[in-house]
Scaffold this active site. Structure first.
Site, short mmCIF file in Angstrom:
data_model
loop_
_atom_site.label_atom_id
_atom_site.label_comp_id
_atom_site.label_asym_id
_atom_site.label_seq_id
_atom_site.Cartn_x
_atom_site.Cartn_y
_atom_site.Cartn_z
N ASP A 20 -9.34 -4.88 -4.95
CA ASP A 20 -8.79 -4.07 -3.86
C ASP A 20 -9.62 -2.79 -3.70
OD1 ASP A 20 -7.18 -2.36 -2.23
OD2 ASP A 20 -5.40 -3.47 -2.85
N SER A 63 0.83 -1.20 0.00
CA SER A 63 0.00 0.00 0.00
C SER A 63 0.87 1.26 0.00
CB SER A 63 -0.97 -0.04 1.18
OG SER A 63 -1.98 0.92 1.01
N HIS A 95 -7.30 -6.00 0.32
CA HIS A 95 -6.20 -5.04 0.13
C HIS A 95 -4.87 -5.73 0.40
CE1 HIS A 95 -4.19 -1.26 -0.09
NE2 HIS A 95 -3.95 -1.15 1.20
#
Length: 549
Positions: free
Chosen positions: A488, A255, A516
């Site tokens: 996601d 991320s 995610h």
């Protein structure tokens, strides 16, 4: 029905990447000081800027800079880590902890320095050791030390056999000169407070909240705020590389950690080794566009969850997959007027907290996180008990069972404001955004008004940053493995596709699934990541993996 034991075991049962994402509150949108502090359902915000920026750092020379040589040549003194309940099932002697020094300001390295906390899980086969694998779990505001503590099992096998697994807390985060803004009581109040419905009151409330947050950060951490940006964290990471004796940086970032890794490859292309970027935050994305995409992504995931729920026995959202998501969203919205009791010290589950707990579980996969979300909503909707959703909201926002908050929310806002600003959108742009949200994310934007898009964000921040979104090419860097998940919600798959195309040398690995972050959720993904980091072997172009396989 979810029990306290089931709730407490949540972290241990979900994939490691998701556990850290929940701890970090990791998202891909731009956010702002007020929105990050609020913890409400994703709402697009825009940041503007104030005051005079500090000078832009010069192009780094790293170890070749005589002024930085002492930092690169420092010796890290590893010691056994203190006992920690997060690792109590693991022999504590297997983890080693230390700090290393970096300059506060890379334009003035002879000035004040910072101590950066780092944890090491030494290679299981030291005679076959290649070097170190540095981790970042995202956020911004996620602790790399926690990534090692929570996720050590995900690296068992070739990765841990051949590499020391390293996690550091970036500057401003956790044990590395943490940014502090609000105390626990103030954070509790802000996280639970629902925004006014009236647009005028809502705008005033947002501005007041943003001003309070910026002033609190300036009062408690003002000297640090200009220096917590990701570019400085990337330079710290290169100091760490030098201090542990590696010629190249080998790295896994999730991320926000993909942004950190991308900037590292841009700053130090000749020192970028085998980099894996999972669940991409697109460094070239317009801040407002990124927030819109994230809001739409969360609604898509919520609708997918609702459709899956009604196909299972006992779903509290009814039996019609076309109405289930609306039933769930309406329930969470109505908590603004009818908050639920919980088992936690008389605290109530407000709409903001209910949405925060719900969204935290949308980060996860169908089999584990969605199961917990079904149980939490069943407890809330059928038993009028908000305990489970409140637990997940607290977990997401860094609140422990004693009511103490970590600094993840404060550092997340500080780092975001240090990483970029943009002019306020025009009235025409605001109208376009509202129309798109109402069309593509009607449940998540039902209460969105123009002032949510105008700000507040970083416009009351104590300083202005020169950083801007831009395409990263990383010319001269080794091939980079980019990983994206098709479902996601926080960092939509299109961002992974975009970064893989923008980078001069990159390969895209796709996970077909929900949630995610892909690492730790698919044997196929994990094998491909290990093959690249250990052997330098990239997956074939177009490789797709399936969740859980």
């Amino acid at each position: 029905m979810i029990t306290p034991f089931q709730a407490a075991s949540f972290r241990r049962s979900i994939p490691a990447a998701m556990a850290l994402l929940l701890a970090a509150g990791c998202t891909g949108g731009s956010g702002g000081a007020a929105s990050n502090a609020a913890g409400a359902k994703p709402v697009p915000t825009q940041v503007t800027a104030v005051v005079t920026p500090p000078p832009a750092p010069p192009k780094p020379k790293g170890a070749a800079d005589p002024a930085l040589r002492s930092f690169y040549e420092q010796k890290i003194s590893w010691k056994a880590c203190k006992d920690d309940p997060k690792t109590k099932k693991k022999d504590e002697s297997e983890f080693r902890c230390a700090t290393f020094k970096v300059p506060l300001d890379y334009t003035a390295p002879d000035g004040k320095s910072l101590d950066i906390a780092v944890m090491q899980h030494p290679a299981a086969k030291p005679d076959q050791r290649i070097g170190s694998l540095v981790l970042n779990p995202g956020g911004p505001g996620g602790s790399g030390q926690d990534f090692v503590k929570y996720a050590f099992g995900e690296f068992d096998g070739p990765l841990h056999d051949r590499y020391d697994i390293l996690g550091f807390d970036p500057r401003g985060v956790a044990d590395s000169a943490p940014v502090r803004c609000f105390d626990d009581k103030a954070r509790d109040e802000r996280n639970a407070r629902d925004s006014p419905r009236d647009p005028v009151e809502r705008k005033a409330d947002g501005e007041r909240s943003s001003k309070e947050f910026s002033a609190a950060c300036q009062d408690r951490s003002g000297d640090l705020l200009p220096f917590v940006g990701t570019r400085n964290a990337a330079r710290d990471m290169d100091v760490l590389r030098g201090a542990v004796g590696d010629d190249k940086l080998n790295y896994l970032g999730v991320s926000y950690g993909t942004f950190l890794g991308s900037l590292y490859a841009e700053e130090f292309p000749d020192r970028a080794g085998r980099l894996v970027l999972d669940a991409v935050v697109n460094p070239a994305a317009d801040k407002l566009d990124a927030s819109i995409d994230q809001t739409i992504g969360f609604e898509r995931s919520f609708r997918a969850f609702a459709a899956d729920c009604v196909a299972r026995a006992g779903c509290p959202l009814g039996g019609d997959p076309n109405k289930a998501a609306e039933i769930g969203a309406n329930f969470l919205d109505k908590l603004q007027d009818q908050p639920l009791r919980t088992a936690y010290d008389g605290r109530k589950l407000t709409s903001r907290l209910g949405w925060s707990g719900t969204n935290s579980l949308l980060y996860g996969d169908k089999e584990t996180a969605w199961k917990y979300l079904r149980e939490a909503l069943t407890l809330a909707m059928n038993n009028k008990d908000g305990s489970a959703l409140l637990f997940y909201a607290d977990n997401y926002m860094g609140r422990d069972e004693k009511g103490h908050y970590d600094n993840s929310a404060d550092s997340r806002s500080a780092i975001r404001c240090a990483d970029g600003a943009a002019p306020a959108p025009s009235p025409e742009r605001i109208e376009q955004v509202l129309a798109k949200l109402k069309a593509d994310a009607p449940l998540f934007s039902k209460d969105t008004v123009a002032s949510d898009i105008e700000g507040p964000g970083c416009e009351f921040w104590p300083y202005k940053t020169p950083e801007k979104p831009h395409v990263i090419r990383a010319e001269g860097a080794a091939p980079i493995l980019v990983v994206g998940t098709t479902g996601d919600p926080a960092t939509p798959y299109a961002a992974s596709e975009k970064l893989a195309k923008d980078l001069a040398h990159a390969s895209l690995l796709t996970l077909k699934g929900e949630g995610h972050g892909a690492f730790g959720r698919s044997k196929c993904v994990d094998a491909a990541v290990a093959a690249y980091i250990v052997e330098g072997k990239l997956p074939a172009a177009g490789t797709q993996c399936t969740d859980g396989k």
